[in-house]
Scaffold this motif. Structure first.
Motif, PDB file in Angstrom:
ATOM      1  N   UNK A   1      39.396  41.735  33.616  1.00 42.58           N
ATOM      2  CA  UNK A   1      40.675  42.099  34.238  1.00 42.58           C
ATOM      3  C   UNK A   1      40.386  43.117  35.341  1.00 42.58           C
ATOM      4  N   UNK A   2      41.004  42.905  36.504  1.00 41.10           N
ATOM      5  CA  UNK A   2      40.761  43.788  37.651  1.00 41.10           C
ATOM      6  C   UNK A   2      42.075  44.337  38.167  1.00 41.10           C
ATOM      7  N   UNK A   3      42.071  45.617  38.459  1.00 37.88           N
ATOM      8  CA  UNK A   3      43.280  46.289  38.953  1.00 37.88           C
ATOM      9  C   UNK A   3      42.939  47.047  40.226  1.00 37.88           C
ATOM     10  N   UNK A   4      43.787  46.886  41.251  1.00 32.36           N
ATOM     11  CA  UNK A   4      43.611  47.654  42.480  1.00 32.36           C
ATOM     12  C   UNK A   4      44.997  48.140  42.926  1.00 32.36           C
ATOM     13  N   UNK A   5      45.176  49.448  42.831  1.00 33.19           N
ATOM     14  CA  UNK A   5      46.491  50.031  43.096  1.00 33.19           C
ATOM     15  C   UNK A   5      46.936  49.843  44.547  1.00 33.19           C
ATOM     16  N   UNK A   6      45.967  49.620  45.440  1.00 31.06           N
ATOM     17  CA  UNK A   6      46.339  49.433  46.853  1.00 31.06           C
ATOM     18  C   UNK A   6      46.841  48.016  47.117  1.00 31.06           C
ATOM     19  N   UNK A   7      46.722  47.145  46.139  1.00 28.44           N
ATOM     20  CA  UNK A   7      47.191  45.775  46.288  1.00 28.44           C
ATOM     21  C   UNK A   7      48.703  45.687  46.098  1.00 28.44           C
TER      22      UNK A   7
ATOM     23  N   UNK B   1      39.548  43.304  47.236  1.00 30.21           N
ATOM     24  CA  UNK B   1      39.006  41.944  47.357  1.00 30.21           C
ATOM     25  C   UNK B   1      40.074  40.970  47.844  1.00 30.21           C
ATOM     26  N   UNK B   2      41.273  41.077  47.232  1.00 30.67           N
ATOM     27  CA  UNK B   2      42.357  40.146  47.565  1.00 30.67           C
ATOM     28  C   UNK B   2      43.625  40.929  47.891  1.00 30.67           C
ATOM     29  N   UNK B   3      44.749  40.274  47.867  1.00 32.67           N
ATOM     30  CA  UNK B   3      46.008  40.877  48.297  1.00 32.67           C
ATOM     31  C   UNK B   3      46.763  41.624  47.189  1.00 32.67           C
ATOM     32  N   UNK B   4      46.637  41.133  45.978  1.00 33.54           N
ATOM     33  CA  UNK B   4      47.533  41.633  44.924  1.00 33.54           C
ATOM     34  C   UNK B   4      46.913  42.768  44.112  1.00 33.54           C
ATOM     35  N   UNK B   5      47.675  43.245  43.157  1.00 34.83           N
ATOM     36  CA  UNK B   5      47.265  44.410  42.372  1.00 34.83           C
ATOM     37  C   UNK B   5      46.511  44.032  41.097  1.00 34.83           C
ATOM     38  N   UNK B   6      46.848  42.882  40.516  1.00 36.23           N
ATOM     39  CA  UNK B   6      46.256  42.506  39.219  1.00 36.23           C
ATOM     40  C   UNK B   6      45.583  41.123  39.306  1.00 36.23           C
ATOM     41  N   UNK B   7      44.383  41.036  38.769  1.00 32.66           N
ATOM     42  CA  UNK B   7      43.667  39.750  38.738  1.00 32.66           C
ATOM     43  C   UNK B   7      42.962  39.582  37.398  1.00 32.66           C
ATOM     44  N   UNK B   8      42.711  38.326  37.081  1.00 34.61           N
ATOM     45  CA  UNK B   8      41.895  38.015  35.915  1.00 34.61           C
ATOM     46  C   UNK B   8      40.803  37.050  36.360  1.00 34.61           C
TER      47      UNK B   8
END
Lengths: 246, 344
Positions: free
Chosen positions: B239-245, B261-268
Motif C-alpha cells: 500500500x502506498x500513500x502520498x499526501x501530495x496526491x 509517482x502518479x496523480x492520486x493519494x492512495x495506491x495498491x
C-alpha cells in the motif's frame, strides 16, 4: 511367541553384525562434511527434458552460523550474489546495484530454479546433533559397499531441512553415496547421489552431486565442484553487507 | 551526439582491456488496442556492460543503444543513446568510495520507494533498472550488517547540489534505517524504513517531505508484505500513500510531479509469481488507484528457451474509464508485449 523369539534373535544377530554403531557412522560422515569454513566453486547444470541450463558459482561458507556467500559468474547471471546469515537471506542485483532482503520463506525455493534449495546448499549441520540414527542394512551402491542408515529428527528439534533421511554411507571412506530425503508426512521429497570422491586434506569429499526433486518431472540438477577447500582462511568481511555490494 | 560517440569510444577502449564484458539484446514488440484501432511499437535495446574488478577497486559501465519504431518512434525519436552507469568504486580502510554515474540507492529496494530520487515506474518491466546520477558516494561499514551511506550529486552552483545520508542496520531479523536527503533546493526528505521477517516478510517506509523553511510539507509512505508459499508461489502486496496526491478525480493535475509517482493519494501494488521451474514462470502484477478505483492489470509468462535466452509474453488490461487515472481513453482498452531477451 515363536514369532517374537525369532524377531529378538534377528535383532541380536543384527546388533552383532554391525560392528559399528549408527552414531559412529554419522559422526564419521559429519567429519567428512562439516568444516569450520569452506571455499568452493563449481558448475550447476539443470536439465529438464531436452533443455539444459548451466550456471557457474563460487563462494565461501562458515558452518557454525550457517553462513554463506555465493556469487554467480556465468554471463547470464554474472554478479548476482547471495548472503545468508543464520536464516536471513539477502540478494545483490547487479542491474540495480542494490541489495534486497528476501523473505525467509524463500530458503526452500530451488536455487536459481534448480532442484537444489538454498537450504540444501548450505546444509553444514552436524547430523548427530539434530537426528537420531539407526542402521537399516548393509547394501551395495554402485561399486561401493555401504551402510544404509536412517536418520530422524530428534524429538523437539524443528530447525531441520528434512524430517527423515535414508543415507547410503560408503564403508571405506564414510562418504554419503546416496540419500533419500523425506518430509514428516513420509513423502519422498528428493534423492541425491554422489560421484567423483576426492581426498581433500583429511576429508573424503564427493565433487559431483546429482539431485532429483521428486515434485518435478524429468528434472535433474548436477552440482560439480571444481574447487572445494575446508578450514580455509576466509577473507575479512566476506559475510557482510559491504562485501555483498562490491 | 558527439558526447555520446565520445562516451562510446571511451567505453570501447575500456572494454578492450576489461576482464568482464557482458551484453543484453532485448527486443520488445508492444501492441495497444484503443479507439477501435491497434497501435504497435518496437523497441530494440542493445546493452553492453563492462566490468573490471580487482581486490581494491572496480570499474563498471552500462551503455545502451535503443532503436524505436512504430508508435514509440513518434514519442521518443528514432534512437536513443544512454550511459546508464559508469563509475569507479574504490575499497579503502575508511570506506567504499564510488565516483561517476551511479545509482544512489536509499531506502527499501522496490516499487513505490519514498526515498527514490527519480520517481519512475516502467509499466512494462517493474524490475528494470533506472538511470544513474552523477555523484560521489561514500559507504562506511559500522558493522557486518550496518553502515552509513552518504552522497553528493554536484550541481553547477554548489548550493544547488543534492546530498544525503542514510544510516542502516539489522536487528531482530529486520533491516532498518533512517534517511535525510536534500534532493534539490527547496526539496528535502527525511524518514525511516524497515524490512524483515515476522511470520512473513513485512516492510514499511515513512518519509516526510519539506521545503527549506518547512512551511510546505507532505507525508509519503508505504507498508507491505511478501511471502513464498510452497517455495514456488510468491505473493507481494504494497500500500502506498502520498499526501501530495489528489484525493478526488477532479483534483488530478494531469501533469507529472517530481515528488510522486502518479496523480492520486492512495495506491495498491499487487505482485504474484508462480515459479514452475527455471524454465517457466507465470506472473501477475497490478497497480490500483484507490481514489478512482482504476487499475492496470498485467498477467504474463516467461520462458527460458536456452542458456541466456528468454521469451516473455504479457498483456495488460485497463479497468478505468473517463477521467480515471488508469483509463481506457489514456492507455487503450488493452495491450500486450512480446519480448525476446538474450544475455551473453
Amino acid at each position: 511367541m515363536k514369532r517374537t523369539t525369532v524377531t529378538l534373535m534377528c535383532l541380536i544377530l543384527f546388533a552383532n553384525i554391525f560392528a559399528i554403531t549408527a552414531d559412529e557412522i554419522i559422526r564419521r560422515l559429519d567429519e567428512n562434511n562439516v568444516g569450520v569454513t569452506q571455499e568452493y566453486g563449481g558448475v550447476m547444470t539443470i536439465v529438464k527434458g531436452q533443455r539444459t541450463l548451466v550456471k557457474e558459482f563460487k563462494g565461501y561458507a562458515e558452518s557454525n552460523e550457517e553462513t554463506f556467500f555465493m556469487e554467480f559468474t556465468n554471463p547470464e547471471d554474472r554478479g548476482v550474489k547471495y548472503l545468508k546469515r543464520s536464516d536471513e537471506l539477502w540478494i545483490y542485483f547487479p542491474d540495480a546495484d542494490d541489495v534486497m532482503k528476501i523473505a525467509g520463506s524463500m530458503l526452500k525455493q530451488g536455487m536459481m530454479g534448480s532442484d537444489l534449495s538454498y537450504e540444501d546448499m548450505v546444509r553444514m549441520e552436524e547430523l548427530n546433533k539434530k537426528y537420531d540414527s539407526s542402521i537399516l542394512a548393509e547394501e551395495k551402491f554402485g561399486e561401493s559397499e555401504c551402510y544404509k542408515v536412517e536418520i530422524k529428527a530428534k524429538e523437539g528439534v524443528k530447525d531441520v531441512t528434512y524430517y527423515r533421511e535414508i543415507i547410503w554411507v560408503d564403508k571405506g571412506n564414510f562418504v554419503m553415496r546416496k540419500a533419500e530425503l523425506y518430509a514428516k508426512s513420509g513423502r519422498l521429497l528428493k534423492t541425491m547421489e554422489t560421484e567423483n570422491v576426492k581426498k581433500i586434506g583429511e576429508r573424503f569429499v564427493p565433487t559431483k552431486i546429482v539431485i532429483k526433486d521428486m515434485k518435478r518431472k524429468d528434472s535433474v540438477t548436477t552440482m560439480e565442484f571444481t574447487r572445494i577447500e575446508f578450514d580455509v582462511k576466509v577473507p575479512e568481511g566476506v559475510f557482510t553487507m559491504e562485501y555483498l555490494q562490491r | 551526439m558527439r558526447r555520446a560517440l565520445f562516451t562510446a569510444a571511451v567505453l570501447f577502449a575500456a572494454a578492450v582491456s576489461a576482464s568482464g564484458m557482458t551484453g543484453v539484446f532485448r527486443d520488445d514488440y508492444i501492441f495497444t488496442y484503443g479507439g477501435n484501432k491497434v497501435y504497435s511499437s518496437n523497441i530494440l535495446e542493445n546493452r553492453i556492460n563492462i566490468e573490471h574488478r580487482t581486490e581494491a577497486w572496480k570499474f563498471f559501465g552500462d551503455l545502451r543503444l535503443l532503436l524505436y519504431s512504430g508508435l514509440a518512434e513518434e514519442a521518443a525519436g528514432e534512437s536513443d543513446f544512454r550511459l546508464m552507469r559508469c563509475f569507479i568504486r574504490y575499497y579503502s580502510r575508511i570506506g567504499t568510495f564510488t565516483i561517476g554515474r551511479t545509482y544512489v540507492a536509499l531506502g527499501n529496494f522496490g516499487v513505490f520507494n519514498p526515498f527514490e530520487r527519480d520517481k519512475e515506474i516502467s509499466m512494462s518491466d517493474i524490475s528494470y533498472d533506472r538511470s544513474g546520477a552523477d555523484a560521489f558516494v561514500w559507504d562506511i561499514a559500522l558493522g557486518e550488517l550496518s553502515g552509513i551511506r552518504s552522497y553528493i550529486a554536484p550541481n553547477a552552483e554548489f548550493d544547488e547540489s543534492s546530498a544525503g545520508v542514510q544510516i542502516f542496520g539489522n536487528m531482530l531479523r529486520f533491516d532498518a534505517g533512517a534517511v535525510i536527503n536534500r534532493l534539490a533546493p527547496g526539496r528535502n526528505v527525511a524518514g525511516i524504513f524497515f524490512k524483515g521477517d515476522l511470520l512473513t516478510n513485512i516492510s514499511g517506509s515513512f518519509a516526510y517531505h519539506f521545503n527549506d523553511g518547512a512551511t510546505e510539507n507532505f507525508f509519503e509512505g508505504n507498508v507491505g508484505f511478501e511471502h513464498f508459499f510452497s517455495a514456488k508461489f510468491f505473493v507481494q502486496a504494497l500500500y502506498y500513500y502520498n499526501e501530495s496526491g489528489a484525493n478526488a478525480v477532479a483534483d488530478y493535475s494531469g501533469e507529472a510531479a517530481t515528488d510522486r509517482y502518479f496523480q492520486a493519494r492512495h495506491y495498491l501494488f499487487f505482485n504474484t509469481n508462480f515459479i514452475f521451474d527455471e524454465f517457466f514462470s507465470a506472473f501477475f502484477y497490478a497497480f490500483g488507484n484507490l481514489v478512482d478505483s482504476s487499475a492496470i492489470l498485467t498477467p504474463g509468462a516467461k520462458w527460458t528457451l536456452n542458456n541466456g535466452l528468454d521469451l516473455t509474453f504479457q498483456v495488460y488490461g485497463i479497468t478505468g474509464t473517463g477521467e480515471d487515472e488508469f483509463s481506457m481513453a489514456e492507455f487503450g482498452k488493452f495491450g500486450g508485449m512480446i519480448r525476446f531477451e538474450a544475455k551473453f
